[in-house]
Design an enzyme around this catalytic site. Structure first.
Site, PDB file in Angstrom:
ATOM      1  N   GLN A  78       0.846  -1.196   0.000  1.00 39.78           N
ATOM      2  CA  GLN A  78       0.000   0.000   0.000  1.00 39.78           C
ATOM      3  C   GLN A  78       0.880   1.244   0.000  1.00 39.78           C
ATOM      4  O   GLN A  78       1.072   1.877   1.042  1.00 39.78           O
ATOM      5  CB  GLN A  78      -0.888  -0.043   1.250  1.00 39.78           C
ATOM      6  CG  GLN A  78      -1.900   1.054   1.336  1.00 39.78           C
ATOM      7  CD  GLN A  78      -3.104   0.792   0.459  1.00 39.78           C
ATOM      8  OE1 GLN A  78      -3.615  -0.311   0.432  1.00 39.78           O
ATOM      9  NE2 GLN A  78      -3.551   1.793  -0.237  1.00 39.78           N
ATOM     10  N   PHE A  79       1.427   1.601  -1.162  1.00 38.55           N
ATOM     11  CA  PHE A  79       2.318   2.761  -1.219  1.00 38.55           C
ATOM     12  C   PHE A  79       1.608   4.051  -0.828  1.00 38.55           C
ATOM     13  O   PHE A  79       2.240   5.013  -0.393  1.00 38.55           O
ATOM     14  CB  PHE A  79       2.971   2.900  -2.603  1.00 38.55           C
ATOM     15  CG  PHE A  79       2.067   3.466  -3.670  1.00 38.55           C
ATOM     16  CD1 PHE A  79       2.069   4.828  -3.937  1.00 38.55           C
ATOM     17  CD2 PHE A  79       1.223   2.641  -4.396  1.00 38.55           C
ATOM     18  CE1 PHE A  79       1.247   5.356  -4.912  1.00 38.55           C
ATOM     19  CE2 PHE A  79       0.404   3.156  -5.374  1.00 38.55           C
ATOM     20  CZ  PHE A  79       0.405   4.522  -5.639  1.00 38.55           C
ATOM     21  N   THR A  80       0.280   4.086  -0.923  1.00 36.53           N
ATOM     22  CA  THR A  80      -0.460   5.307  -0.611  1.00 36.53           C
ATOM     23  C   THR A  80      -0.425   5.653   0.879  1.00 36.53           C
ATOM     24  O   THR A  80      -0.862   6.743   1.259  1.00 36.53           O
ATOM     25  CB  THR A  80      -1.919   5.227  -1.098  1.00 36.53           C
ATOM     26  OG1 THR A  80      -2.565   4.122  -0.477  1.00 36.53           O
ATOM     27  CG2 THR A  80      -1.980   5.070  -2.614  1.00 36.53           C
TER      28      THR A  80
END
Length: 154
Positions: A78-80
């Site tokens: 989940q890079f966000t």
């Protein structure tokens, strides 16, 4: 490295309508890798997650860990989690690690968790996924490996 841990009664990750990871009771772990994160950050989180007391035991809401109850974990990249929303209306993701390094550390987290005996399912790194969960509680915990530095100083 930052993780969002959600206590779940079930969770799954789908890519193009195919289930790529699915668990019953346990934890959905959203994992984000920051530029500059290292294997030490991964090991710190892998040392905390399996034994974190987030599972209800009777009327005691935080009595047991996922490991103690035989639960599983679904780990999804989940890079966000490193979105910077301070300027404008469009988030910036400049703090997130480059994909190759993020994938390496994400895979290391999965390996480390499995090495501790935790049953781990995964999403598919870099894919657009539909993640479905039933949040039990709801219980949501955020742990950032940068906090270990602050804890040592404080």
């Amino acid at each position: 490295m930052r993780v969002v841990i959600q206590r779940v009664s079930r969770a799954s990750a789908r890519v193009d309508a195919e289930i790529v990871g699915e668990i019953g009771q346990g934890a959905l772990i959203l994992a984000g890798v920051k530029d500059g994160d290292t294997e030490d950050d991964v090991r710190y989180l892998a040392g905390k997650i399996p034994n974190l007391r987030i599972i209800a035991d009777g009327d005691k809401h935080f009595e047991s860990s996922v490991m103690e109850t035989g639960g599983s974990a679904l780990v999804v990249s989940q890079f966000t989690l490193y979105a910077d929303t301070r300027k404008g209306r469009r988030p910036s993701f400049l703090e997130a690690a480059q994909p190759a390094e993020a994938e390496r550390l994400y895979e290391l987290l999965v390996t480390e968790l499995r090495g501790q005996g935790l049953t781990v399912e995964t999403g598919r790194f870099g894919a657009i996924m539909d993640v479905e969960l039933v949040n039990d509680g709801p219980v949501t915990i955020i742990i950032d490996s940068a906090d270990r530095q602050r804890a040592r100083r404080g």
